[in-house]
Write a protein that holds these residues in place. Sequence first.
Motif, PDB file in Angstrom:
ATOM      1  N   PHE A  22       0.827  -1.211   0.000  1.00 42.06           N
ATOM      2  CA  PHE A  22       0.000   0.000   0.000  1.00 42.06           C
ATOM      3  C   PHE A  22       0.860   1.258   0.000  1.00 42.06           C
ATOM      4  N   LEU A  23       2.018   1.206   0.669  1.00 35.27           N
ATOM      5  CA  LEU A  23       2.909   2.366   0.723  1.00 35.27           C
ATOM      6  C   LEU A  23       3.821   2.462  -0.492  1.00 35.27           C
ATOM      7  N   GLY A  24       3.630   1.582  -1.476  1.00 32.87           N
ATOM      8  CA  GLY A  24       4.356   1.684  -2.736  1.00 32.87           C
ATOM      9  C   GLY A  24       5.725   1.059  -2.736  1.00 32.87           C
ATOM     10  N   MET A  25       6.099   0.308  -1.697  1.00 31.76           N
ATOM     11  CA  MET A  25       7.435  -0.279  -1.614  1.00 31.76           C
ATOM     12  C   MET A  25       7.463  -1.728  -2.072  1.00 31.76           C
ATOM     13  N   TRP A  26       6.471  -2.125  -2.873  1.00 35.96           N
ATOM     14  CA  TRP A  26       6.414  -3.482  -3.418  1.00 35.96           C
ATOM     15  C   TRP A  26       5.881  -3.373  -4.842  1.00 35.96           C
ATOM     16  N   LEU A  27       6.781  -3.372  -5.797  1.00 43.01           N
ATOM     17  CA  LEU A  27       6.405  -3.175  -7.191  1.00 43.01           C
ATOM     18  C   LEU A  27       5.758  -4.436  -7.762  1.00 43.01           C
ATOM     19  N   LEU A  38       6.220   2.648 -10.287  1.00 38.41           N
ATOM     20  CA  LEU A  38       7.576   3.078  -9.973  1.00 38.41           C
ATOM     21  C   LEU A  38       7.603   4.544  -9.567  1.00 38.41           C
ATOM     22  N   VAL A  39       6.840   5.377 -10.263  1.00 33.91           N
ATOM     23  CA  VAL A  39       6.747   6.797  -9.903  1.00 33.91           C
ATOM     24  C   VAL A  39       6.161   6.948  -8.506  1.00 33.91           C
ATOM     25  N   TYR A  40       5.122   6.149  -8.224  1.00 34.84           N
ATOM     26  CA  TYR A  40       4.519   6.193  -6.886  1.00 34.84           C
ATOM     27  C   TYR A  40       5.516   5.751  -5.812  1.00 34.84           C
ATOM     28  N   THR A  41       6.328   4.754  -6.124  1.00 28.98           N
ATOM     29  CA  THR A  41       7.340   4.280  -5.176  1.00 28.98           C
ATOM     30  C   THR A  41       8.357   5.366  -4.874  1.00 28.98           C
ATOM     31  N   VAL A  42       8.844   6.041  -5.920  1.00 31.27           N
ATOM     32  CA  VAL A  42       9.840   7.108  -5.734  1.00 31.27           C
ATOM     33  C   VAL A  42       9.253   8.262  -4.920  1.00 31.27           C
ATOM     34  N   VAL A  82      18.853   2.938   8.420  1.00 36.92           N
ATOM     35  CA  VAL A  82      18.644   1.487   8.342  1.00 36.92           C
ATOM     36  C   VAL A  82      17.314   1.179   7.673  1.00 36.92           C
ATOM     37  N   HIS A  83      16.295   1.988   7.954  1.00 32.39           N
ATOM     38  CA  HIS A  83      14.992   1.816   7.318  1.00 32.39           C
ATOM     39  C   HIS A  83      15.105   1.953   5.799  1.00 32.39           C
ATOM     40  N   ALA A  84      15.837   2.974   5.353  1.00 35.56           N
ATOM     41  CA  ALA A  84      16.028   3.161   3.911  1.00 35.56           C
ATOM     42  C   ALA A  84      16.792   1.993   3.300  1.00 35.56           C
ATOM     43  N   SER A  85      17.779   1.471   4.019  1.00 38.00           N
ATOM     44  CA  SER A  85      18.549   0.326   3.520  1.00 38.00           C
ATOM     45  C   SER A  85      17.658  -0.902   3.377  1.00 38.00           C
ATOM     46  N   LYS A  86      16.798  -1.134   4.342  1.00 39.39           N
ATOM     47  CA  LYS A  86      15.872  -2.271   4.254  1.00 39.39           C
ATOM     48  C   LYS A  86      14.914  -2.105   3.077  1.00 39.39           C
ATOM     49  N   THR A  87      14.461  -0.884   2.849  1.00 39.08           N
ATOM     50  CA  THR A  87      13.560  -0.634   1.724  1.00 39.08           C
ATOM     51  C   THR A  87      14.235  -0.955   0.404  1.00 39.08           C
ATOM     52  N   ILE A  88      15.474  -0.522   0.258  1.00 40.60           N
ATOM     53  CA  ILE A  88      16.217  -0.786  -0.979  1.00 40.60           C
ATOM     54  C   ILE A  88      16.438  -2.282  -1.164  1.00 40.60           C
ATOM     55  N   ILE A  89      16.754  -2.991  -0.087  1.00 38.56           N
ATOM     56  CA  ILE A  89      16.977  -4.439  -0.178  1.00 38.56           C
ATOM     57  C   ILE A  89      15.683  -5.157  -0.575  1.00 38.56           C
ATOM     58  N   LEU A  91      13.160  -3.943  -2.285  1.00 40.78           N
ATOM     59  CA  LEU A  91      12.870  -3.660  -3.694  1.00 40.78           C
ATOM     60  C   LEU A  91      13.836  -4.392  -4.620  1.00 40.78           C
ATOM     61  N   HIS A  92      15.112  -4.443  -4.236  1.00 41.90           N
ATOM     62  CA  HIS A  92      16.121  -5.070  -5.095  1.00 41.90           C
ATOM     63  C   HIS A  92      15.958  -6.586  -5.141  1.00 41.90           C
ATOM     64  N   ARG A  93      15.564  -7.193  -4.036  1.00 42.52           N
ATOM     65  CA  ARG A  93      15.458  -8.651  -3.952  1.00 42.52           C
ATOM     66  C   ARG A  93      14.006  -9.103  -3.863  1.00 42.52           C
ATOM     67  N   GLN A  94      13.136  -8.352  -4.495  1.00 37.96           N
ATOM     68  CA  GLN A  94      11.709  -8.632  -4.395  1.00 37.96           C
ATOM     69  C   GLN A  94      11.344  -9.992  -4.978  1.00 37.96           C
ATOM     70  N   LYS A  95      11.963 -10.375  -6.085  1.00 37.78           N
ATOM     71  CA  LYS A  95      11.639 -11.667  -6.704  1.00 37.78           C
ATOM     72  C   LYS A  95      11.992 -12.827  -5.776  1.00 37.78           C
TER      73      LYS A  95
END
Length: 403
Positions: A22-27, A38-42, A82-89, A91-95
């Motif tokens: 819902f917060l856009g952190m899961w594409l 992706l625009v919503y996520t950014v 740390v929160h931002a790092s977890k978000t990036i991880i 998104l990067h390892r979503q699959k």
Amino acid sequence: MTRERDIVPNFHLRVSLSIIRFLGMWLPLSSNYWALFLVYTVCSFIFILGILLAVEIANVFVYWPDLSRIIAGVPILMTNCVHASKTIIVLHRQKRIQALLDTANSLSRDELHQDLLREYTWKGLFHHAVYQSFGAVAVFCWGFTPISDLIAGRSRQLPMEGWYPYNTTTSPAFEITAAHQGIAISIACFHNVAMDTLITGLITVACCQLAILERNILSIDNEKIVCVVQNDIQDDQGNSDVPEGTLSPNQQLKRCAMHNNLIYNFTREIQDIFGTIIFFQFLSNCLIICLIAFNVSQMKVYIPEVLIGMLTYMCCMTYQIFIFCWHGNELHLHSLRLALAAYSSNWFAGTEGFKRSLQIVMVRSQRPLTMSAGNIMLLSLDTFVQILRMSYSIFTVLQSSTE
């Protein structure tokens, strides 16, 4: 019993994933509107974390000589980093995370062990509720700070430390900035808790599957082997697969071994995806706890909402460490029980081949499943106590240096 019938297995994972999505952190992995998501996520990331990180980092550089002001803002800065790092991880390892969720959902369809699946789902929801409660009280107190200052007639103060390229003490800049900080930190709290409980929820799934495996090993009945061999049950195509209730002990044990390998691979994947970020979470929380305690000890005037907010924030950071260590400790204990389950089964009525196979299972269970933070610290209750001791040691050093 009524609660266990009402809950859906792995519902705790759905709650965490729904908040993240819902917060856009899961594409969405496959969608015609992927670019729009992706625009919503950014935009969501900038609103929740980007602006706060920018002003908090600028605050460190601008007010570098003023250590008291820097120390006051460092805890929330470290939390957001740390929160931002977890978000990036995520998104990067979503699959890879989605593959873990698919495996967990496939395992939850086991009709024979719905009671265990629901029991562990309630455990996951309990930890989510307690963790979220600490965070909600903390962010509510922070957001209420400007209002309490207005009521008490004190000078205007933003909920969090930060440097802005404009005067934040005049209207309407103060109201807009305070509203953004309050809303952003509240949303960030829900999102951060959701990501943490998603990780611990996956560990809960592994613990649940180990409990199911333990039950399956205990239920192996060697007395049915004669019946199975005599009846020679086959389907219409001549396959030798038989219903699970009439499987021979060797076939049951083979299924248990395959189940054990699945749990092992599932746990190793969780470790590989999240192990490093858990390590940095532990390091930051160790410093955050001692800095918050130091800030409380240095307060000259105790404002109730500020004091309650800081104490609940410290409890939230402590509980954040605890849930990782507790779940890692539970995983270790559940895997140790497999050897006892194998010995407690009806092994003495089996064949020599079955006994040798069961010995292999027992030897394998002597190497219990464990999870670690960055392959450095085991997730256990002992580690939790050691982190608290380290945090207290740093606090005493800071306290003695000021004295």
